[in-house]
Each structure stands twice: as structure tokens, then as C-alpha cells.
Design an enzyme around this catalytic site. Structure first.
Site, mmCIF file in Angstrom:
data_model
loop_
_atom_site.group_PDB
_atom_site.id
_atom_site.type_symbol
_atom_site.label_atom_id
_atom_site.label_comp_id
_atom_site.label_asym_id
_atom_site.label_seq_id
_atom_site.Cartn_x
_atom_site.Cartn_y
_atom_site.Cartn_z
ATOM 1 N N ASP A 83 -5.065 5.581 3.748
ATOM 2 C CA ASP A 83 -3.768 5.404 3.095
ATOM 3 C C ASP A 83 -2.562 6.259 3.668
ATOM 4 O O ASP A 83 -3.105 7.401 4.247
ATOM 5 C CB ASP A 83 -3.916 5.535 1.632
ATOM 6 C CG ASP A 83 -2.587 4.805 0.748
ATOM 7 O OD1 ASP A 83 -1.712 4.029 1.571
ATOM 8 O OD2 ASP A 83 -2.516 5.016 -0.478
ATOM 9 N N LYS A 96 3.136 10.333 -3.020
ATOM 10 C CA LYS A 96 2.936 8.958 -2.753
ATOM 11 C C LYS A 96 3.420 8.281 -3.771
ATOM 12 O O LYS A 96 3.971 8.730 -5.045
ATOM 13 C CB LYS A 96 1.339 8.695 -2.875
ATOM 14 C CG LYS A 96 0.691 9.566 -1.694
ATOM 15 C CD LYS A 96 -0.732 8.868 -1.440
ATOM 16 C CE LYS A 96 -1.253 7.615 -1.554
ATOM 17 N NZ LYS A 96 -0.307 6.795 -0.468
ATOM 18 N N GLY A 99 5.943 3.068 -2.190
ATOM 19 C CA GLY A 99 5.781 1.513 -2.420
ATOM 20 C C GLY A 99 5.436 0.970 -3.678
ATOM 21 O O GLY A 99 5.148 -0.012 -4.041
ATOM 22 N N GLU A 105 -3.705 3.470 -6.266
ATOM 23 C CA GLU A 105 -3.960 4.288 -5.009
ATOM 24 C C GLU A 105 -4.745 5.529 -5.436
ATOM 25 O O GLU A 105 -6.077 5.779 -5.050
ATOM 26 C CB GLU A 105 -2.794 4.686 -4.189
ATOM 27 C CG GLU A 105 -2.057 3.630 -3.395
ATOM 28 C CD GLU A 105 -0.490 4.034 -2.913
ATOM 29 O OE1 GLU A 105 -0.219 5.182 -3.176
ATOM 30 O OE2 GLU A 105 -0.239 3.182 -2.081
HETATM 31 C C1 5RP Z 1 2.783 3.510 -1.071
HETATM 32 C C2 5RP Z 1 2.470 4.789 -0.877
HETATM 33 C C3 5RP Z 1 2.500 4.780 0.564
HETATM 34 O O1 5RP Z 1 1.432 5.297 1.159
HETATM 35 C C4 5RP Z 1 3.614 5.698 0.989
HETATM 36 O O2 5RP Z 1 5.027 5.148 0.384
HETATM 37 C C5 5RP Z 1 4.009 5.665 2.631
HETATM 38 O O3 5RP Z 1 4.405 4.416 3.020
HETATM 39 P P1 5RP Z 1 4.782 4.207 4.573
HETATM 40 O O4 5RP Z 1 3.198 4.156 5.215
HETATM 41 O O5 5RP Z 1 5.198 2.610 4.375
HETATM 42 O O6 5RP Z 1 5.567 5.066 4.954
HETATM 43 O O7 5RP Z 1 2.244 5.632 -1.445
HETATM 44 O O8 5RP Z 1 2.663 3.318 -2.889
#
Ligand code: 5RP
Length: 221
Positions: A83, A96, A99, A105
Site C-alpha cells: 500500500d 495514511k 483516500g 487498510e
Molecule cells: C488511502 C491511503 C493511501 O495509501 C494514501 O492516501 C496514498 O495515496 P496515493 O498513493 O494516491 O498518494 O491511505 O486511504
């Protein structure tokens, strides 16, 4: 030609494939970097049994590639979870939840033997907290939690028009300088009404694959 942020995300997504054992069920995160990883995973889908997704969005993308999506309960312990992160330190503590998928997660990460974090270089920081810290909250606790966060020195802001996959709200907390991420993670999780918070410090990443202009760097805990 200079590499774009997407080039760096694609590079770490490709590097992460080396951490996926043959014939396994792989834990898959959420976000734009995780999306690059899903697209890479599609290239080796005949070598894996399937995936557990940390969001409905990732499940949809995996299924779109013809990769079997299993529930975590069916899958049991996973060898690896891959992730992205919004911020990460050299101690591999993370923020984190940009999103909004932080709770699932954290669950999938907890049920995995290894957490491989994939990031472009902009995510590496000395101190966490510049990126607003997401907290998933049961809706009826919104005002109470907001008051408690103010007492802790943060400025909570409701993520407008957003509901998590679990039917809850997100408070994004601004103005935190997180000097002790493990302690703050514990403190926030003890507030009644908090589902979870976006600090991944008690269980940080095991490996960071960092996309830089000089190639993919590997940091280990
Ligand atoms: C989603 C997350 C993502 O890992 C985090 O926002 C990073 O996203 P991106 O790869 O688009 O920069 O925690 O909940």
C-alpha cells in the site's frame, strides 16, 4: 527527461511485485500508487490465488483485471500487504487515509506478515503531521471527538460529502506536529467514537520502496 510523480509511483509498484510470493493471496491497499500496483499485479495474475482489498474501489479495480477478490475472513493470514502512504518517516511510521480507507487498510495490514509501503519521494518526511491526520469517526461522536482533538492541539475539519466504506465520517486533523506517533495513535484510538486513526506507527511498514529520481530506494525497519 525528468520523471513525473506517476513515473515514480509506477516504478515502486513494479518493484513491489518482487515481494509477492507465488501462489499467495496478496493484501492490496488503496490510492493512486496502489492502483499502479494493481495494474502490475494483473501481469502476474496467473501466479497468485487472489487478493484481499482494503477498499471497495481497489476490489473493483482488481476484479476489472480478472483477479479474484476474497474476504479477509476467507483468506486468513496474508504473507504481504502492499500500500501507499500520505507521509512516511525513516522509522517507517506513516500517516495514511488520504483516500479514506484507513480502517480497512489497518485491518488488512494487521493480518499480514509484511507491510511493503510504496511511495514517491515526496512522501518521505522527518516529522509526521503536515498532511492532515485522518480519523474515522462514528457519526454521532463527531462533535465530541472534535472537542477532544482541539484539547490535544489539533484542528479538526469534517471531510465534506464523504462517507467511508464502513458508513462513517472522516475528521482531518490539521496543525499537528507528531513527535511521538505511537503514543498519539494509542491516545486517539481510546476516544469513544473513534473507529481508527490514520497513524500507522504501532504497526508501521516493514519495507519502504521509495521512488526517487535516482531509482527505487529500499529502506527496512
Ligand atoms: C488511502 C491511503 C493511501 O495509501 C494514501 O492516501 C496514498 O495515496 P496515493 O498513493 O494516491 O498518494 O491511505 O486511504
Amino acid at each position: 527527461m525528468a520523471l513525473s510523480q506517476d513515473d515514480l509511483k509506477r516504478a515502486v509498484a513494479q518493484a513491489a511485485i518482487a515481494y509477492v510470493p507465488n501462489d499467495c493471496i496478496v493484501g492490496v491497499g488503496t490510492g493512486s500508487t496502489a492502483n499502479f500496483f494493481i495494474d502490475e499485479l494483473a501481469q502476474i495474475k496467473h501466479k497468485i490465488r487472489g487478493a484481499v482489498a482494503s477498499s471497495e474501489a481497489s476490489a473493483k479495480r482488481l476484479q476489472g483485471h480478472g483477479i479474484a477478490v476474497l474476504s479477509l475472513n476467507e483468506a486468513g493470514e496474508l504473507p504481504v500487504y502492499i500500500d501507499g502512504a500520505d507521509e512516511i518517516t525513516r522509522h517507517l511510521h506513516m500517516v495514511k487515509g488520504g483516500g479514506g480507507a484507513l480502517t480497512r487498510e489497518k485491518i488488512v495490514a494487521a493480518a499480514s506478515q509484511k507491510f511493503i509501503c510504496v511511495c514517491d519521494a515526496s512522501k518521505l518526511v522527518d516529522v509526521l503531521g503536515k498532511f492532515p491526520l485522518p480519523i474515522e469517526v462514528i457519526p454521532m461522536a463527531q462533535s465530541y471527538i472534535a472537542r477532544e482533538i482541539v484539547k490535544l492541539g489539533g484542528q479538526p475539519k469534517l471531510r465534506e460529502g464523504f462517507t467511508t466504506d464502513n458508513g462513517n465520517i472522516i475528521l482531518d486533523v490539521h496543525n499537528l506536529q507528531i513527535m511521538n506517533p505511537v503514543e498519539l495513535e494509542n491516545t486517539l484510538n481510546q476516544l469513544a467514537g473513534v473507529v481508527t486513526n490514520g497513524l500507522f506507527a504501532r504497526r508501521g511498514a516493514d519495507v519502504l520502496l521509495l521512488g526517487t529520481a535516482d531509482g527505487v530506494q529500499t529502506l527496512k525497519r
